[in-house]
Design an enzyme around this catalytic site. Structure first.
Site, short mmCIF file in Angstrom:
data_model
loop_
_atom_site.label_atom_id
_atom_site.label_comp_id
_atom_site.label_asym_id
_atom_site.label_seq_id
_atom_site.Cartn_x
_atom_site.Cartn_y
_atom_site.Cartn_z
N HIS A 176 0.82 -1.22 0.00
CA HIS A 176 0.00 0.00 0.00
C HIS A 176 0.86 1.27 0.00
CE1 HIS A 176 0.40 -0.13 4.52
NE2 HIS A 176 0.45 1.17 4.34
N SER A 197 4.64 2.49 8.04
CA SER A 197 4.32 1.34 7.20
C SER A 197 5.51 0.93 6.34
CB SER A 197 3.13 1.66 6.29
OG SER A 197 1.95 1.80 7.03
N ASP A 231 0.19 -7.57 1.44
CA ASP A 231 0.59 -6.17 1.58
C ASP A 231 2.10 -6.02 1.66
OD1 ASP A 231 0.19 -3.46 1.65
OD2 ASP A 231 -0.17 -3.36 3.80
#
Length: 501
Positions: free
Chosen positions: A138, A243, A167
């Site tokens: 993402h 992230s 992911d």
């Protein structure tokens, strides 16, 4: 009362003193009681405060002495050194990932200035010689340009491959990098172990936060997408920008890739999630080798064992995974697994729920034979199953069979050709399930092609689907409804659903 009459006393002696009136004595008693009460009201808190103060001071002095003794043995310094050394080991391998995407025309409408959409996240170098960097899917999704920042250096990066279902993504920069991080074994983690999260929250490069492992093997969470969830839950602060960064143990090993938080505010609220290294490492290795992920496939539909299933299935407790259905021609069917078998172990590893079985299956190399421990009619058995590559349609959550599905009524089945390809089921939460089609009509759709390529057999369907599927555009199937209407069915991509042909 004594008399002052001369007859009543000797004139040579002093006269007697009058007795204190009873009223004055009572007054003194009342006054004494009031004084005691006032002392109790105003003096007791003061005394309590002084006692408490002395107690706290005593504790403080005792703590200071204990710390001094520990410091004399250098235990404090050595404890802090674990965090410091682990951070120092990994920090040079942590990067800031920046992306840009050419957006739609600005406020001026068509022909107006184009807007540039910017994004940021983190990553970790896992191969400095070849320039490979791990981050989240993402973070780089839909990016037209990817830049990696290492300290003051900025390098353009190319996307080696990404996997939306875990992911994860792998980037590569040219030239040799100065540092890399090594993988650790997340299977050895336990609740309460110390961990550190490193990344670039709010563009603050290489920030380090500390916490403990709150849970392992966390899955079944309501997160966007049909994710394979094998998360480490931690209370180490993870914020926007973290992230893709690493979660490390105190040995300085990467045991997870930070990917998400559970929050009602959008910011850190004590629950951070990292993809376990046991899953991430296998996915990353495949992306580097093949540019895509080939998942292991068992060929069963499953559900968790419930408490009211224990007696029926011959179990002692509600654990394991119940086989609801077996895909014809799949690995499980060939090995002899049956509906109502309860899977307890796969390849020697206990599987307590559906998510655990799903994750474990995907990590086993294709064409490898593994033992599956099941309970069948109350008897424990071991069956050897050869894991196969998951077909694209199965990965999208679609189960297709040759001939009308068995769950149709006789009346409906008679209206359908016997030799077509039909939808027998859809996995909950999958891309197919989220394509916006009423599940009651799915089994009435006959698949006739993929894109513009006609297909008549399952083998053709799987081969063409594998060749044409694109994560960004989805998969487009040709279908015919029971009333003869020809349709396009798009699974995934920007415009999923049914459209007339």
């Amino acid at each position: 009362m004594a008399s002052f009459d001369p007859i009543d006393y000797d004139p040579l002696e002093p006269p007697p003193r009058p007795e204190t009136p009873p009223v004055r004595r009572g007054f003194l008693i009342v006054l004494l009681i009031l004084c005691l009460a006032a002392g109790g009201v105003y003096g007791a808190p003061y005394l309590a405060q002084q006692i408490g103060y002395r107690y706290e001071v005593g504790r403080s002095i005792a703590a200071a002495e204990a710390l001094e003794r520990l410091d004399g043995d250098d235990l404090i310094g050595r404890s802090s050194a674990l965090f410091r050394l682990a951070s120092t080991k990994v920090q040079p391998a942590v990067v800031n990932v920046r992306t840009s995407q050419l957006g739609v025309p600005g406020m001026g409408g068509a022909g107006g200035p184009m807007q540039l959409a910017l994004g940021a996240g983190s990553g970790v170098v896992i191969d400095s010689r070849n320039g490979f960097i791990v981050t989240n899917h993402h973070v780089i999704q839909d990016a037209d340009r990817i830049t990696v920042r290492l300290g003051r250096r900025e390098l353009p990066a190319r996307l080696v491959g990404s996997d939306v279902k875990t992911d994860l993504a792998v980037l590569q920069v040219e030239g040799r990098l100065s540092a890399e991080a090594s993988w650790g074994d997340s299977d050895k983690l336990d609740i309460g172990d110390w961990v550190l999260a490193i990344g670039s929250p709010f563009e603050l490069d290489r920030s380090v936060t500390a916490g403990i492992v709150s849970a392992t093997g966390r899955g079944g969470l309501q997160l966007p997408g049909d994710l394979y969830q094998d998360f480490i839950q931690t209370d180490a602060a993870i914020n926007p920008g973290n992230s893709g960064g690493p979660l490390i143990n105190l040995k300085g090993e990467v045991i997870g890739i930070n990917t998400a938080i559970l929050s009602e505010t959008g910011g850190y609220q004590g629950i951070g999630l990292a993809i376990s290294s046991a899953l991430a490492r296998r996915i990353v290795d495949q992306l580097i080798k093949d540019g895509r992920v080939i998942r292991g496939y068992l060929g069963v539909t499953i559900q968790d064992v419930q408490a009211n299933d224990v007696a029926e299935l011959g179990l002692e407790e509600p654990r394991g995974v119940r086989v609801v259905g077996v895909v014809p021609g799949g690995p499980a069917a060939k090995a002899g697994l049956r509906p109502d078998d309860v899977v307890l172990e796969l390849d020697g590893v206990a599987v307590d729920d559906s998510n655990a079985l799903r994750i474990r299956t995907t990590t086993i190399p294709v064409e490898q034979a593994v033992p599956v421990t099941v309970v069948r009619n109350g008897t424990r058995e071991e069956i050897s199953v050869t894991i196969q590559a998951m077909p694209v349609l199965m990965d999208l959550g679609l189960i297709v069979v040759e001939g009308p599905p068995e769950n149709l009524t006789v009346e409906l089945a008679e209206q359908l050709p016997d030799d077509g390809l039909y939808i027998a089921g859809v996995s909950p939460g999958s891309l197919a399930a989220r394509s916006g089609i009423d599940p009651r009509i799915l089994s009435l759709l006959r698949i006739t092609g993929v894109g513009n390529v006609p297909v008549t057999t399952l083998e053709q369907l799987h081969d063409v689907s594998a060749a044409q599927y694109d994560e960004d555009e989805g998969l487009r199937l040709q279908a015919v409804a029971i009333d003869g209407t020809w349709l396009w069915w798009t699974i995934g991509g920007p415009n999923p659903g049914l459209q007339p042909r």
